[in-house]
Motif scaffolding. Structure first.
Motif, PDB file in Angstrom:
ATOM      1  N   ARG A   1      -9.575  -0.787  -9.472  1.00 45.44           N
ATOM      2  CA  ARG A   1      -9.326  -1.479  -8.207  1.00 45.44           C
ATOM      3  C   ARG A   1     -10.369  -2.579  -7.993  1.00 45.44           C
ATOM      4  NH1 ARG A   1      -9.578   3.360  -3.901  1.00 45.44           N
ATOM      5  NH2 ARG A   1     -11.720   3.221  -4.602  1.00 45.44           N
TER       6      ARG A   1
ATOM      7  N   GLY B   1     -11.274  -5.776  -4.687  1.00 43.40           N
ATOM      8  CA  GLY B   1     -10.819  -6.279  -3.397  1.00 43.40           C
ATOM      9  C   GLY B   1     -11.892  -7.053  -2.676  1.00 43.40           C
TER      10      GLY B   1
ATOM     11  N   VAL C   1      -8.279  -6.901   1.597  1.00 43.70           N
ATOM     12  CA  VAL C   1      -7.272  -6.963   0.552  1.00 43.70           C
ATOM     13  C   VAL C   1      -7.767  -6.106  -0.604  1.00 43.70           C
ATOM     14  CG1 VAL C   1      -5.944  -8.413  -1.000  1.00 43.70           C
ATOM     15  CG2 VAL C   1      -6.653  -9.313   1.221  1.00 43.70           C
TER      16      VAL C   1
ATOM     17  N   ARG D   1      -6.589  -4.565  -4.374  1.00 41.08           N
ATOM     18  CA  ARG D   1      -5.638  -4.642  -5.482  1.00 41.08           C
ATOM     19  C   ARG D   1      -5.904  -3.497  -6.448  1.00 41.08           C
ATOM     20  NH1 ARG D   1      -0.631  -6.253  -7.102  1.00 41.08           N
ATOM     21  NH2 ARG D   1      -0.579  -6.709  -9.344  1.00 41.08           N
TER      22      ARG D   1
ATOM     23  N   THR E   1      -0.772  -4.097  -3.974  1.00 41.44           N
ATOM     24  CA  THR E   1      -1.742  -4.831  -3.163  1.00 41.44           C
ATOM     25  C   THR E   1      -1.666  -4.312  -1.738  1.00 41.44           C
ATOM     26  OG1 THR E   1      -1.523  -6.825  -4.520  1.00 41.44           O
ATOM     27  CG2 THR E   1      -2.471  -7.092  -2.322  1.00 41.44           C
TER      28      THR E   1
ATOM     29  N   GLN F   1       3.958  -2.583   1.193  1.00 39.95           N
ATOM     30  CA  GLN F   1       4.045  -2.310  -0.242  1.00 39.95           C
ATOM     31  C   GLN F   1       4.399  -0.850  -0.518  1.00 39.95           C
ATOM     32  OE1 GLN F   1       2.126  -4.382  -3.318  1.00 39.95           O
ATOM     33  NE2 GLN F   1       3.708  -5.589  -2.335  1.00 39.95           N
TER      34      GLN F   1
END
Length: 674
Positions: free
Chosen positions: A578, A580, A596, A598, A617, A646
């Protein structure tokens, strides 16, 4: 069942006798000269042996969630609350049960504490079991990764999580203080109210807290099963939760220290989002004693004693409400800890910890050992941790000796002698910069379920088979860190490797019926506990600018870990890589933030796993406004989680193929502090 109350009474009386003697001795000691006042630290880690600041840890690379940051990240479960922290993921068994996973380590390798004492639930047994502590009433939550976690249990190879609610006051307040919060969430119709109030009467400190949470089945972006348009959509069936808790405590506080007690009750009713649509009714009653005596005798700075007695039960019920399996755990724990004054430049803590458990998972119909038999376990441990400065180098060392006994009804007894130790150093080569290294050896005894399980587990749809011949795990962990801890720009990076001998894991082996016989159309997936040598390694990095200050702030982060069974492929249920960024803005009464995160595709599967976890995301945002009304601070807030709606699935979740996380969720609420 008379042994437990008698044992509890004996422990309480002996503790009171010791503390009474120590308090009397205290009155004969000449009062020490007042120390020079020091600036208060912003965050103190209560589970740290030296109560250092978060970014000053050596044996405790810690994260502390408190204040607005904790309230903004608060979820329906402890795993949900912590799932986006550096190096932390979650097991995510629906909304009701989600346990933190630290650096790819889960279950009994991550210890759950409440105010420095184990929660004594059965969340280590299975992913569908909730952690029996409440984050909504916590003052702060501490995440400890690394060797210092061994002070609280040799099994804490991955680390520990400590939920601090100050239920037993240690300081007197001039007037009542507290916090009340109410929030509503759109994804699950969440209605949540929590409160915490502290007061005092003379030298008596008082505390009361409570929480009520009610949620419906939560909304999901697509279908429950990946790629299956015929599976549930709109809302995830059987993902509801109903939880309530209340706790009261009081303590006598004087110059010599304090002594106090608390009692709390937790009720949790939540659904298991599997095809069987079973649900769990959980109840826990907990009693705690906490005390501290300052300078009880020469050479000792303080004596601490803690005692906890927990009566925990949860019943797994079928869709129609028929009780299936009753899990029970009655636990008595004590902790005796002394902090000594500097000796040849060394300062540290040493003590003794005991734990006695009566655990079972029995048929609700006839009381037979449906999953595991009645088992008595006892643990006796001694621990020591020391710290000393050598110029610009701060060195630490610690060890723990532990004896664990398992006594099941009708099955083989097992005894384990464990020896764990750690050493580390932090070199401040330039003011504000530090280079650290730690090495630790930790041993863990197999749990009751790993040794003695033999039966169907309705909620997980598995037929679990233990192995009474399992050996103790031995972990060799090395960690390197580099950090900058001063100035507007701060950063840290960690590299770690953990080699584990006799790593215990659950291996699946096809479908079976409720008697354990092979059946391709059987209701249960056979899972048997195995051992093999494993290696887990990874890295974490974090860079921030102006964090938690007025004006603009930014934080970037990334973590990755990989676990492999030596010569046997990957470990199951490993976290995804991960990265972000957090953006924030504070100005006067306004505060806002955007995160954010990811997560990459997780395709490093164990030999018996069949499905990859897709990337996703996650976009979250928050906005708050704080105003002062007479003597109160009132904060109006709005949070949006998963703003992009998402389809998020955690690679660490057993039900990753059929249980996505909640879709877009707007949470609004108000919080009052006084």
């Amino acid at each position: 069942m008379q042994a437990q109350p008698n044992l509890l009474a004996s422990a309480v009386l002996s503790a009171l006798a010791v503390m009474s003697t120590a308090a009397s001795a205290q009155t004969t000691v000449q009062t020490a000269p007042p120390q020079q006042s020091q600036q208060l630290q912003e965050v103190v880690v209560t589970a740290s042996p030296f109560a250092n600041e978060e970014n000053a840890q050596i044996l405790t690379p810690a994260k502390v969630l408190a204040g607005d940051e904790l309230r903004n990240k608060l979820g329906n479960s402890l795993g949900d609350t912590l799932s986006q922290e550096l190096g932390v993921s979650a097991s995510a068994f629906g909304a009701g049960a989600s346990r933190p996973i630290i650096r790819g380590m889960e279950g009994p390798r991550v210890l759950m504490l409440q105010n420095g004492m184990p929660t004594a639930d059965v969340s280590t047994v299975s992913n569908d079991h909730a952690v029996a502590t409440e984050a909504a009433t916590a003052r702060q939550i501490e995440i400890l990764r690394g060797p210092a976690a061994l002070l609280y249990g040799s099994g804490a190879i991955g680390g520990l999580v400590n939920v601090v609610n100050d239920r037993i006051p240690t300081e007197l307040v001039g007037k009542p203080t507290g916090q009340v919060e109410a929030r509503y969430g759109t994804a699950d119709g969440q209605k949540n109210t929590s409160f915490s109030v502290d007061g005092s009467a003379g030298q008596i400190g008082l505390h009361v807290d409570g929480n009520y949470r009610d949620t419906d089945n939560y909304k999901i972006p697509g279908n429950a099963r990946q790629g299956d348009a015929t599976s549930a959509s709109g809302r995830l069936p059987n993902s509801f939760t109903h939880e309530s808790s209340v706790g009261v405590g009081g303590s006598y506080i004087a110059d010599w220290g304090h002594i106090g007690a608390s009692v709390s009750s937790l009720d949790d009713h939540y659904g298991i989002p599997t095809a069987e649509k079973s649900f769990i009714d959980l109840h826990q009653t907990r009693y705690d004693i906490d005390s501290l005596v300052k300078e009880p005798f020469a050479g000792i700075e303080s004596f601490k004693f803690k005692l906890g007695y927990t009566d925990y039960t949860h019943t797994e019920k079928k869709k129609d409400g028929t009780a299936d399996t009753v899990f029970s755990n009655r636990s008595l724990q004590t902790r005796w800890e002394l902090a000594h004054k500097p000796l040849a430049g060394w300062r540290g803590n040493f003590g003794i910890q005991t734990d006695q458990n009566n655990y079972s998972a029995l048929s609700a119909v006839d009381g037979s050992p449906q999953l595991t038999p009645r088992t008595k376990s006892s643990t006796f441990a001694g621990f020591l941790v020391e710290e000393r400065k050598f110029g610009s180098v701060l060195a630490s060392a610690g060890l723990r000796l532990e004896s664990v006994k398992r006594r099941p009804e009708g099955l083989q007894d097992r005894d384990f002698n464990l020896f764990s130790w750690s050493t580390g150093a932090l070199w401040s080569f330039v003011p504000g910069y530090g280079l650290g290294a730690t090495y630790s050896v930790a041993q863990r005894a197999p749990t009751v379920e790993e040794l003695y399980s033999n039966g169907p587990h309705e909620s997980t749809s598995t037929f679990d088979i233990g192995n009474s011949s399992l050996q103790k795990e031995t972990s060799h962990n090395i960690e390197l860190s580099l950090q900058k801890t001063e100035g507007l720009v701060r950063w840290k990076g960690n590299l770690f490797q953990n080699k584990v001998k006799n790593y215990v894991y659950g291996r699946t082996n096809g479908q079976v019926d409720d008697a354990g016989n092979a059946d391709p159309a059987g209701e249960f997936l056979q899972r048997f506990w195995s051992q093999g040598d494993a290696t887990i390694h990874g890295a974490e990095v974090e860079v921030s600018y102006n964090l938690n200050n007025e004006g603009f702030s930014v934080r970037g982060f990334a973590d990755t870990s990989r676990g492999k069974l030596d010569n046997q492929g990957n470990l199951p249920l490993q976290p995804a890589t991960r990265y972000g960024v957090d953006l924030g803005w504070r100005q006067g009464p306004w505060a806002s933030g955007v995160r954010v995160l990811r997560a990459l595709k997780q395709d490093r599967l164990a030999s018996f796993e069949s499905s990859q976890t897709p990337s996703y995301t996650q976009l979250d945002a928050n906005l708050s406004y704080t105003q002062k009304l007479q003597t109160m601070r009132v904060t109006w807030f709005a949070l949006v989680k998963n703003l992009l709606n998402q389809d998020i699935r955690y690679s660490t979740a057993v039900l990753k193929d059929t249980v996505p996380q909640a879709g877009r969720n707007l949470i609004v609420g108000v919080r009052t502090q006084f």
